[in-house]
Design a protein around this motif. Structure first.
Motif, short mmCIF file in Angstrom:
data_model
loop_
_atom_site.label_atom_id
_atom_site.label_comp_id
_atom_site.label_asym_id
_atom_site.label_seq_id
_atom_site.Cartn_x
_atom_site.Cartn_y
_atom_site.Cartn_z
N TYR A 131 0.86 -1.18 0.00
CA TYR A 131 0.00 0.00 0.00
C TYR A 131 0.90 1.23 0.00
CZ TYR A 131 -3.55 -3.40 1.42
OH TYR A 131 -4.39 -4.48 1.48
N LYS A 135 -1.78 7.11 -1.05
CA LYS A 135 -2.74 6.55 -2.00
C LYS A 135 -3.97 6.05 -1.23
CE LYS A 135 -0.15 6.97 -5.71
NZ LYS A 135 -0.51 7.84 -6.84
N TYR A 136 -5.08 5.94 -1.95
CA TYR A 136 -6.34 5.53 -1.33
C TYR A 136 -6.83 4.26 -2.03
CZ TYR A 136 -6.13 10.27 0.47
OH TYR A 136 -5.72 11.42 1.10
N TYR A 137 -7.29 3.30 -1.23
CA TYR A 137 -7.68 2.00 -1.76
C TYR A 137 -9.05 1.59 -1.22
CZ TYR A 137 -2.63 1.72 -2.62
OH TYR A 137 -1.34 1.97 -3.03
N LYS A 176 -12.08 0.41 3.26
CA LYS A 176 -11.26 1.45 2.63
C LYS A 176 -9.97 1.61 3.43
CE LYS A 176 -13.32 5.55 4.85
NZ LYS A 176 -13.88 6.88 4.58
N ASN A 178 -6.00 3.64 3.77
CA ASN A 178 -5.09 4.73 3.44
C ASN A 178 -3.96 4.74 4.48
OD1 ASN A 178 -4.85 8.03 4.39
ND2 ASN A 178 -4.13 7.41 2.38
N TYR A 179 -2.71 4.89 4.00
CA TYR A 179 -1.55 4.95 4.90
C TYR A 179 -0.73 6.21 4.60
CZ TYR A 179 -2.22 0.05 6.29
OH TYR A 179 -2.72 -1.12 6.80
N GLU A 180 -0.10 6.75 5.65
CA GLU A 180 0.79 7.90 5.48
C GLU A 180 2.17 7.48 5.03
OE1 GLU A 180 0.84 10.13 9.07
OE2 GLU A 180 -1.27 10.75 8.94
N GLU A 208 -7.38 1.25 -6.61
CA GLU A 208 -6.88 2.54 -6.14
C GLU A 208 -7.91 3.59 -6.53
OE1 GLU A 208 -3.42 5.68 -7.35
OE2 GLU A 208 -2.83 3.56 -7.27
N ARG A 211 -8.99 10.63 -3.56
CA ARG A 211 -9.31 11.07 -2.20
C ARG A 211 -10.78 11.43 -2.07
NH1 ARG A 211 -6.28 15.91 1.30
NH2 ARG A 211 -7.73 15.83 3.09
N TYR A 214 -12.73 8.32 -1.78
CA TYR A 214 -12.45 7.73 -0.46
C TYR A 214 -13.31 8.40 0.61
CZ TYR A 214 -9.59 6.32 3.61
OH TYR A 214 -9.15 5.83 4.81
N GLU A 215 -13.41 9.71 0.55
CA GLU A 215 -14.17 10.45 1.57
C GLU A 215 -15.67 10.30 1.39
OE1 GLU A 215 -12.60 14.35 1.08
OE2 GLU A 215 -10.82 13.99 2.34
#
Length: 829
Positions: A131, A135-137, A176, A178-180, A208, A211, A214-215
């Motif tokens: 991941y 990025k957003y998954y 869902k 998301n990682y920093e 993928e 954002r 994702y939100e």
């Protein structure tokens, strides 16, 4: 005389002293004038359609105009392993679990994954995944509990769904993520219970997303999530979109019903009249119709004599409207997307009949009308986009024609391309195509490996990566474990790379299955296409054709500049006043050549048991139309017995079938996940008043006249094909520019012909001699042996034309004075 006049017609208004009469009189005149104004002004309404069945209500009959479809691409980061077909099972890691392919319950394809615990614990199957930071998954799967006490769920080691304990149906689950920072983790399915307990999973996909998406997920329902991100194998774009507008009467003639019983039971004596004969051994006929959920419908018949009729679910075991002798009734479709209209004999000892059934949207019982569906098909059109959807192909309408603005190219990476060796590292080697496409956007590629794996776009030293450089060079890094090229094998030839991209694996003939390391005898085999493991078809002759059952690498990439080209379409749509049932989808297969096979007094299409050689290319969801010599043929019958897909079609050997005719079939493919992703929206304009309808029809008539004129000119040109002189490349020249110069033409039967005598330039294998335009390119590689004169001796040269339209060299003898192109002829299909 009044000084006041109406705006549009200039009618005199009342100027008398009676204020009440004056106001009423002038109000009427204003209404007339406003109506005329509205009728004469051009007024259109923009409408958006989504994938699936829907209803739109219009106040004015009008044709669809200015149709626009936006491209989309979905990249399933699980490749093809989330379908859990038999060949996918071995690619999953397992912990305290046994994974098998289960054909008794599944969502799509032919099987699901059954996970059985081997210990009293939370067991898992998993696929490793990195991941990426920022990025957003979204992870989505259909799950179903079997016997697991705690249930089943999806996720990774940090995020997971709730436990699903429902063993009665498939349930959509999603997570869902998301990682920093970069996170090397897994994609997981858990089953929790005692040893021997089990759960099921199917249609696992990982996308993928942006954002914004994702939100927005937390505000979406399960159905909305599933509809927005449906399951696809590896990478899929919008392919062969279609629109169907169903007529006011949703029931076709009885001759087209899929469940009309045999002649001894019931007979369609007229297209819309069915008769049940006395003492027949069967007592019902039925038609399954698609419907919009939670929508009102009304059924009406003109005559019902000794008959019942009603609405049921498609298994005929649960009634929606119980059998009745009423000539009309209204019902709601509920949560159903398909129902069945059933007619049944009331007293089987007597003759019964039913005349003119009419099924309409809404609660009004309408007068009988013939079923008259409209459609608009875009066969073989592919509409792609970037992953974030910011750049996309667009299909649009102009001057009565349909066009496509293309940003993306897609192709198979096969062995006929100009592959060369470009580097070697421990465990893998790099293959390249130099100057592959100098108009491509660097690092924009998406590559799918033969096994469905999505290659990472990278320029580092990892294997199973791709790199489309800004210079146009394409690089693919291949693990030795896949190719059979050992680390010590340093003399890898370009042809051996081509053999790999044809699906062949090299190994040491004296030490199978060990890779070849530069000594001993080379041998090639191909992977078992049914996923049993190992290699078969061993040969010491280097292969130069595709291996049986091989699925080649696939590439999609973006161009720096778009192109615009006309696309083929079939049909047209006019909305009728009132509610219209419209279906939008993808994967329509238009006029595929059929091969009906005779078995037991019937010519069969897509009968997978009795006549499998008559199967169509894809499993079908339903037949749209069958054509004989290009014209609609309604003499066929349809049922679901032994079907390749949902239905089979057949012609009785009673004169209904013409063995000398050419039959084609338009149908909807069943396995959409293997062909296409879904359409996000289709936009069009409809006329909102009579003036707009007239203007649209007038413009359409003008466009049609122009198209007919162009077709007549084109046909005249094709009757006597125009020969076009190509530019010869790499030093090749014409022997006599004024007499026998190289040329090509495309005739009215889609046959490409070449002619001319040409003198050699560069004669190395793979050299391009000339480039054919897009309209003259074959669907796959075509090889030719052509006359040549070398060292004063008549001989032959080997040439081929690939799907990119390049006429290339396979082999040309030394000292050739000329090569003839006169024998090169091929079909586009």
């Amino acid at each position: 005389m009044s000084s006041e006049k109406t705006k549009r017609l200039g009618m005199n208004k009342w100027a008398g002293s009676d204020q009440v009469l004056r106001a009423e009189f002038n109000e009427n005149f204003d209404k007339i004038d406003t109506y005329i104004d509205d009728s004469l002004a051009v007024k259109t309404t923009s409408v958006q359609l989504k994938q699936g069945m829907q209803v739109i209500d219009v106040n004015q009959s009008s044709p669809l105009n200015n149709v626009t479809i936006q491209g989309r691409t979905l990249v399933n980061l699980l490749g093809r392993t989330g379908g859990f077909e038999a060949s996918d099972i071995i690619r999953w890691e397992k912990g305290s679990a046994m994974l098998t392919s289960d054909t008794s319950t599944f969502v799509s394809g032919k099987s699901s994954g059954k996970v059985t615990t081997t210990a009293s614990a939370v067991c898992h199957i998993a696929r490793r995944h990195v991941y990426k930071a920022g990025k957003y998954y979204i992870l989505i799967a259909e799950t179903k509990n079997g016997t697991a006490e705690t249930g089943v769920r999806i996720g990774n080691n940090d995020f997971f769904s709730a436990w699903n304990t429902d063993a009665t149906k498939w349930t959509t689950q999603f997570v869902k993520i998301n990682y920093e920072k970069d996170r090397d983790d897994y994609i997981v399915f858990n089953c929790s219970g005692a040893a021997g307990q089990a759960g099921y999973v199917d249609n696992y996909r990982v996308y993928e997303i942006t954002r914004a998406e994702y939100e927005a997920i937390d505000r979406m329902t399960l159905d909305q999530v599933s509809a927005k991100w449906p399951y696809v194998d590896d990478i899929k774009s919008v392919y062969s979109p279609y629109i169907i507008k169903y007529g006011e009467n949703l029931l076709p003639p009885f001759t087209e019903w899929t469940r009309v019983t045999a002649a001894s039971k019931a007979t369609s004596t007229d297209p819309y009249r069915i008769t049940f004969f006395a003492n027949g051994d069967g007592d019902f006929a039925a038609y399954n119709f698609h419907c919009v959920p939670n929508t009102a419908y009304t059924l009406k018949v003109d005559s019902l004599d000794n008959m019942y009729h009603g609405i049921s679910k498609i298994n005929w075991s649960e009634a929606i409207v119980s059998y009745t002798t009423e000539t009309s009734f209204t019902f709601n479709s509920g949560n159903n997307r398909e129902l069945s209209y059933v007619v049944k004999a009331k007293d089987k000892s007597k003759i019964g009949s039913l005349i003119n059934p009419t099924l309409c949207l809404g609660e009004e019982a309408k007068s009988f009308k013939l079923c008259n569906d409209d459609y608009l098909f875009f066969p073989n059109v592919n509409l792609a986009s970037t992953v974030d959807g910011m750049v996309y192909d667009t299909l649009f309408q102009r001057d009565g024609k349909y066009w496509k603005q293309t940003w993306f190219k897609s192709m198979n990476l096969t062995g006929d391309l100009n592959w060369i060796r470009n580097g070697s590292w421990t465990g893998f080697k790099e293959a390249a195509i130099l100057n592959f496409d100098t108009g491509a956007v660097g690092n924009s590629e998406k590559v799918v490996k033969f096994d469905g794996k999505i290659l990472q776009t990278s320029i580092d030293t990892n294997n199973d990566t791709s790199n489309l450089q800004t210079t146009g060079h394409l690089l693919i890094r291949i693990p030795n474990a896949d190719s059979g090229w050992g680390d010590a094998f340093t003399n890898l030839s370009n042809d051996e790379i081509k053999a790999y991209f044809y699906g062949w694996v090299m190994y040491d003939a004296n030490n199978y299955p060990q890779p070849y390391n530069g000594s001993g005898t080379k041998e090639w085999g191909y992977r078992d296409p049914y996923g049993a493991g190992g290699l078969t078809g061993g040969t010491t002759t280097m292969p130069s054709t595709p291996a049986p059952g091989f699925t080649p690498y696939k590439l999609q990439y973006q161009m720096a500049k778009p192109t615009v080209e006309e696309v083929a379409s079939e049909g047209g749509i006019t909305l009728h006043k009132g509610p219209n049932r419209i279906e939008v989808g993808t994967g329509i297969i238009v006029r595929e050549r059929a091969n009906p096979v005779l078995y037991l007094s019937a010519y069969r299409i897509s009968d997978n048991v009795s006549a499998p050689s008559g199967n169509l290319k894809y499993r079908n969801s339903r037949f749209i139309e069958i054509y004989r010599n290009g014209k609609v043929d309604k003499q066929y019958k349809i049922d679901s017995l032994d079907a390749y897909g949902k239905y089979r079609a057949y012609f009785l050997a009673d004169g209904s079938y013409d063995p000398a005719a050419a039959y084609t079939v338009t149908y909807l493919a069943l396995d959409q996940y293997a062909l296409s992703c879904n359409v996000q929206s289709i936009q069009f304009d409809r006329a909102a008043n009579m003036k707009s309808v007239v203007d649209t029809l007038a413009a359409g008539q003008s466009d049609m006249a122009a198209r007919v004129g162009a077709l007549e000119i084109t046909r005249a040109q094709r009757t006597q094909p125009q020969w076009i002189k190509p530019t010869l490349l790499n030093g090749w020249t014409n022997t006599d520019p004024n007499d026998a110069s190289a040329g090509y033409c495309l005739d009215e039967f889609s046959i490409v012909r070449l002619q001319g005598l040409i003198k050699p330039g560069v004669a190395a294998q793979g050299t391009v001699i000339l480039q054919l335009p897009a309209s003259c390119r074959p669907s796959h590689i075509r090889r030719f042996t052509v006359p040549a004169l070398g060292d004063g001796v008549f001989s032959f040269a080997d040439l081929f034309v690939n799907a990119r339209g390049e006429l290339r060299i396979d082999a040309v003898p030394n000292g050739v004075a000329w090569v003839s192109l006169d024998t090169i002829t091929f079909s586009l299909f």
